[in-house]
Design an enzyme around this catalytic site. Structure first.
Site, PDB file in Angstrom:
ATOM      1  N   ARG A   1      47.653  12.807  50.549  1.00 31.69           N
ATOM      2  CA  ARG A   1      48.687  12.004  50.001  1.00 31.69           C
ATOM      3  C   ARG A   1      48.655  10.377  49.694  1.00 31.69           C
ATOM      4  O   ARG A   1      47.491  10.074  50.430  1.00 31.69           O
ATOM      5  CB  ARG A   1      49.950  12.072  50.896  1.00 31.69           C
ATOM      6  CG  ARG A   1      49.855  11.669  52.363  1.00 31.69           C
ATOM      7  CD  ARG A   1      50.943  11.840  53.308  1.00 31.69           C
ATOM      8  NE  ARG A   1      50.742  11.524  54.760  1.00 31.69           N
ATOM      9  CZ  ARG A   1      50.977  10.622  55.274  1.00 31.69           C
ATOM     10  NH1 ARG A   1      51.680   9.635  54.546  1.00 31.69           N
ATOM     11  NH2 ARG A   1      50.643  10.116  56.577  1.00 31.69           N
TER      12      ARG A   1
ATOM     13  N   ASN B   1      78.892  25.688  17.527  1.00 31.04           N
ATOM     14  CA  ASN B   1      78.226  24.422  17.436  1.00 31.04           C
ATOM     15  C   ASN B   1      77.614  24.299  18.736  1.00 31.04           C
ATOM     16  O   ASN B   1      78.192  24.260  19.864  1.00 31.04           O
ATOM     17  CB  ASN B   1      79.402  23.480  17.415  1.00 31.04           C
ATOM     18  CG  ASN B   1      79.075  22.064  17.517  1.00 31.04           C
ATOM     19  OD1 ASN B   1      77.930  21.639  17.266  1.00 31.04           O
ATOM     20  ND2 ASN B   1      79.895  21.135  18.141  1.00 31.04           N
TER      21      ASN B   1
ATOM     22  N   GLY C   1      82.553  25.779  20.587  1.00 28.80           N
ATOM     23  CA  GLY C   1      83.168  25.179  19.250  1.00 28.80           C
ATOM     24  C   GLY C   1      82.927  26.082  18.307  1.00 28.80           C
ATOM     25  O   GLY C   1      81.370  26.416  17.890  1.00 28.80           O
TER      26      GLY C   1
ATOM     27  N   ASN D   1      44.683   4.353  62.892  1.00 23.70           N
ATOM     28  CA  ASN D   1      44.917   3.270  61.908  1.00 23.70           C
ATOM     29  C   ASN D   1      46.233   2.451  62.324  1.00 23.70           C
ATOM     30  O   ASN D   1      46.553   1.591  61.502  1.00 23.70           O
ATOM     31  CB  ASN D   1      45.199   4.012  60.477  1.00 23.70           C
ATOM     32  CG  ASN D   1      46.313   4.903  60.353  1.00 23.70           C
ATOM     33  OD1 ASN D   1      46.659   5.539  61.571  1.00 23.70           O
ATOM     34  ND2 ASN D   1      46.969   5.150  59.443  1.00 23.70           N
TER      35      ASN D   1
ATOM     36  N   ALA E   1      75.902  11.673  28.192  1.00 26.96           N
ATOM     37  CA  ALA E   1      75.797  11.891  29.545  1.00 26.96           C
ATOM     38  C   ALA E   1      76.911  11.256  30.427  1.00 26.96           C
ATOM     39  O   ALA E   1      76.558  10.844  31.776  1.00 26.96           O
ATOM     40  CB  ALA E   1      74.309  11.419  30.090  1.00 26.96           C
TER      41      ALA E   1
ATOM     42  N   ARG F   1      81.667  21.679  37.473  1.00 23.73           N
ATOM     43  CA  ARG F   1      81.406  23.159  37.912  1.00 23.73           C
ATOM     44  C   ARG F   1      79.888  22.952  38.859  1.00 23.73           C
ATOM     45  O   ARG F   1      79.565  24.100  39.220  1.00 23.73           O
ATOM     46  CB  ARG F   1      81.318  23.902  36.680  1.00 23.73           C
ATOM     47  CG  ARG F   1      82.787  24.346  36.411  1.00 23.73           C
ATOM     48  CD  ARG F   1      82.921  25.314  35.084  1.00 23.73           C
ATOM     49  NE  ARG F   1      82.497  24.445  34.060  1.00 23.73           N
ATOM     50  CZ  ARG F   1      82.218  24.722  32.710  1.00 23.73           C
ATOM     51  NH1 ARG F   1      81.916  26.281  32.693  1.00 23.73           N
ATOM     52  NH2 ARG F   1      82.040  24.127  31.743  1.00 23.73           N
TER      53      ARG F   1
ATOM     54  N   GLY G   1      80.093  12.704  30.987  1.00 19.65           N
ATOM     55  CA  GLY G   1      80.873  13.524  31.611  1.00 19.65           C
ATOM     56  C   GLY G   1      80.664  13.950  33.174  1.00 19.65           C
ATOM     57  O   GLY G   1      79.643  13.633  33.592  1.00 19.65           O
TER      58      GLY G   1
HETATM   59  C1  UD1 Z   1      81.039  20.260  22.901  1.00 23.61           C
HETATM   60  C2  UD1 Z   1      81.538  20.493  21.627  1.00 23.61           C
HETATM   61  C3  UD1 Z   1      81.677  22.063  21.188  1.00 23.61           C
HETATM   62  C4  UD1 Z   1      80.128  22.562  21.321  1.00 23.61           C
HETATM   63  C5  UD1 Z   1      79.743  22.365  22.575  1.00 23.61           C
HETATM   64  C6  UD1 Z   1      78.201  22.644  22.910  1.00 23.61           C
HETATM   65  C7  UD1 Z   1      83.307  18.603  21.104  1.00 23.61           C
HETATM   66  C8  UD1 Z   1      84.572  18.196  20.795  1.00 23.61           C
HETATM   67  N1  UD1 Z   1      82.746  19.870  21.125  1.00 23.61           N
HETATM   68  O1  UD1 Z   1      81.956  21.084  23.734  1.00 23.61           O
HETATM   69  O2  UD1 Z   1      81.885  22.222  19.889  1.00 23.61           O
HETATM   70  O3  UD1 Z   1      80.355  23.998  21.259  1.00 23.61           O
HETATM   71  O4  UD1 Z   1      79.890  20.913  23.066  1.00 23.61           O
HETATM   72  O5  UD1 Z   1      77.971  22.802  24.136  1.00 23.61           O
HETATM   73  O6  UD1 Z   1      82.303  17.788  20.863  1.00 23.61           O
HETATM   74  N2  UD1 Z   1      80.581  13.772  27.242  1.00 23.61           N
HETATM   75  C9  UD1 Z   1      80.469  12.455  27.539  1.00 23.61           C
HETATM   76  N3  UD1 Z   1      81.767  11.938  27.349  1.00 23.61           N
HETATM   77  C10 UD1 Z   1      83.040  12.637  26.988  1.00 23.61           C
HETATM   78  C11 UD1 Z   1      82.887  13.815  26.897  1.00 23.61           C
HETATM   79  C12 UD1 Z   1      81.677  14.612  26.973  1.00 23.61           C
HETATM   80  O7  UD1 Z   1      79.505  11.752  27.727  1.00 23.61           O
HETATM   81  O8  UD1 Z   1      84.024  11.919  27.052  1.00 23.61           O
HETATM   82  C13 UD1 Z   1      79.324  14.527  27.448  1.00 23.61           C
HETATM   83  C14 UD1 Z   1      78.966  15.340  28.543  1.00 23.61           C
HETATM   84  O9  UD1 Z   1      78.576  14.917  29.597  1.00 23.61           O
HETATM   85  C15 UD1 Z   1      78.385  16.530  27.984  1.00 23.61           C
HETATM   86  C16 UD1 Z   1      78.476  16.436  26.630  1.00 23.61           C
HETATM   87  O10 UD1 Z   1      79.108  15.167  26.235  1.00 23.61           O
HETATM   88  O11 UD1 Z   1      77.035  16.339  28.162  1.00 23.61           O
HETATM   89  C17 UD1 Z   1      79.406  17.834  26.139  1.00 23.61           C
HETATM   90  O12 UD1 Z   1      80.528  17.545  26.742  1.00 23.61           O
HETATM   91  P1  UD1 Z   1      81.387  18.669  27.178  1.00 23.61           P
HETATM   92  O13 UD1 Z   1      82.849  18.287  27.576  1.00 23.61           O
HETATM   93  O14 UD1 Z   1      80.649  19.811  28.005  1.00 23.61           O
HETATM   94  O15 UD1 Z   1      81.782  19.589  25.645  1.00 23.61           O
HETATM   95  P2  UD1 Z   1      82.242  20.938  25.397  1.00 23.61           P
HETATM   96  O16 UD1 Z   1      83.495  21.112  25.583  1.00 23.61           O
HETATM   97  O17 UD1 Z   1      81.181  21.784  25.854  1.00 23.61           O
END
Ligand code: UD1
Ligand code: CA
Length: 459
Positions: free
Chosen positions: A328, A165, A135, A381, A8, A14, A10
């Site tokens: 409430r 994936n 992926g 009150n 969590a 968007r 990232g």
């Molecule tokens: C990732 C997968 C992809 C898969 C997809 C499914 C990898 C390299 N790719 O891609 O194969 O199809 O998820 O949704 O794993 N996050 C971190 N730290 C980071 C990067 C990401 O905590 O450095 C967390 C993000 O907050 C998010 C999750 O990991 O919750 C997925 O990251 P995201 O960048 O959305 O991965 P995708 O490119 O979608």
């Protein structure tokens, strides 16, 4: 031993939001809350949430219900898992999933854990007609999973693969941390891809298996607000269908919003525009009419609620509430009460079989059984600095338009006459009357009316 890592960290660009992506609610509960609650349902011991962007928001919400690892900066999903120290050296399985994938059920989580007892790593996959930017799962001629190739690194042939994936994995904990550091960032995005682990495991002769998921929408990630809405719709369908098969009637399930932690008894009827949020419980045989908003409310059996707002309060059996009542802050309404139009209650308890039917405020009060409130009663009150308590004992009758200036006690079977502003206790069986005595002046009414008419002619 079962453990879990929830990614969590990232940014969630968007979403276009100042709120952390995983904190966006689906049916009134933050996405990450759904994931953590479901993990707890299947006895996962250690849950480590990897935080980075807006970590403070996530930690303020999850508090010490989980452990944390910090990832700063964010160099990919593999790098995120590398930040987890507390699971190193542990036995058993580790489930890896995302905080922005809120719909995954505890049953699916359980399935992956069970599946992984026969292999080193299980990858949850899905078959998509339009695989978009996911992926791609590359299998060898025997159908074994060979590797996962990220969208940006795919050859045109790999892009045509429909199996994707989901990003949800289960891995033997010792093997995960033994081989994790073999991941490098030599790829199109210069990131540490967790997906590289599959090739790495294969190269060491460790068995990796794919577990295809039945319902693709259950594992859909949320990247923008369109996805968020889709996740909410999907979860709403699942929850409402569950209650439909458990004895609850809906007039229109598309317009009824029930949180994942709410419960409803048999033969209860829910009208449209009803919201059950937080941990709300409704008993059997209740009717919940439109425009009702319940947050952490506990409702008994055979109670009727019409267009009310109830927060953090308890309403027991055979109560008739509304239209338009607002309860409430820890109210408790005992059985057989009638609480009617435009009544507000705050931090008040109301005993058995009382009546409070119209335009009344009851705050910081302890009200007994069989008490009657007239129309427009106010418990006064607040003195501008402090809140004070009103006590009304069993059988008391409070007339219309009465002010009870707290602290005050109205005794058993006491009567407070209409229009009274009471600032002294009323003893058991006493009547309090505090208003100026009425005087009638003969003929004055007519005189006043005629004068008014004259004024109209000349004015
Ligand atoms: C990732 C997968 C992809 C898969 C997809 C499914 C990898 C390299 N790719 O891609 O194969 O199809 O998820 O949704 O794993 N996050 C971190 N730290 C980071 C990067 C990401 O905590 O450095 C967390 C993000 O907050 C998010 C999750 O990991 O919750 C997925 O990251 P995201 O960048 O959305 O991965 P995708 O490119 O979608
Ligand atoms: Ca994603």
């Amino acid at each position: 031993m079962r453990n879990a890592i929830v990614l969590a960290a990232g940014k969630g660009t968007r979403m276009k939001s100042s709120l952390s992506k995983v904190m966006h609610p689906v049916l009134s509960k933050p996405m990450i809350g759904h994931v953590v609650t479901n993990l707890k349902k299947i006895d996962v011991e250690d849950i480590v949430v990897v935080v980075g962007h807006q970590a403070d928001q996530v930690q303020a919400y999850l508090k010490d219900s989980v452990q944390y690892a910090t990832q700063m900066p964010q160099l990919g999903t593999g790098h995120a898992v590398m930040q987890v120290q507390s699971l190193r050296g542990k036995e058993g399985e580790t489930l890896i999933l995302y905080g922005d994938c809120p719909c995954i059920s505890e049953q699916t989580m359980e399935k992956i854990f069970i599946h992984n007892s026969d292999c080193a790593m299980t990858v949850l996959t899905a078959e998509l007609d339009d695989p978009q930017k996911y992926g791609r799962v590359v299998r060898d001629e025997n159908g074994n999973i060979e590797k996962i190739v990220e969208f940006k690194d795919c050859t045109p042939r790999q892009l045509a693969i429909k199996e994707i994936n989901t990003g949800i994995y289960c891995v033997k904990t010792d093997l995960l941390f033994k081989h994790l550091d073999e991941i490098t960032n030599e790829n199109a995005q210069n990131e540490y891809y967790l997906t590289d682990l599959i090739e790495i495991f294969n190269s060491h002769g460790l068995s990796v298996q794919a577990l295809p998921v039945q319902d693709v929408d259950e594992v859909a990630g949320v990247n923008d607000r369109i996805d968020l809405l889709a996740a909410q719709r999907w979860m709403q369908k699942r929850i409402n269908r569950y209650w439909l098969t458990n004895g609850v009637t809906f007039i229109d399930p598309d317009l009824t919003f029930i949180s994942a932690d709410s419960e409803i008894g048999e033969d209860t009827i829910l009208y449209p525009n009803v919201y059950l949020e937080g941990k709300t419980t409704i008993g059997t045989g209740c009717t919940i009419l439109p425009q009702t908003f319940l947050v952490n409310a506990t409702i008994g059996n055979n109670t009727k609620i019409d267009a009310c707002r109830i927060t953090d309060s308890i309403v027991k059996d055979n109560v008739n509430l509304g239209p338009f009542a607002h309860l409430r802050m820890n109210c408790v309404v005992e059985d057989n009460n009638r609480i009617g139009n435009f009544v507000e209650m705050k931090n008040a308890t109301i005993g058995f079989d009382s009546r409070c039917a119209h335009l009344t405020y009851v705050g910081d009060a302890e009200v007994g059984a069989k008490v009657n409130f007239g129309c427009g009663v106010v418990t006064v009150n607040y003195d501008g600095k402090n809140k004070h308590k009103t006590i009304i004992k069993d059988g008391a009758f409070i007339g219309s338009n009465v002010n009870l200036i707290a602290p005050i006690t109205v005794g058993e079977n006491a009567v407070v006459a209409a229009g009274t502003t009471a600032n002294k206790d009323v003893g058991d069986g006493e009547m309090a009357i505090a208003r100026t005595r009425q005087e009638n002046k003969p003929g004055y009414g007519l005189k006043y009316k005629n004068k008014k008419k004259e004024g109209e002619h000349h004015g």
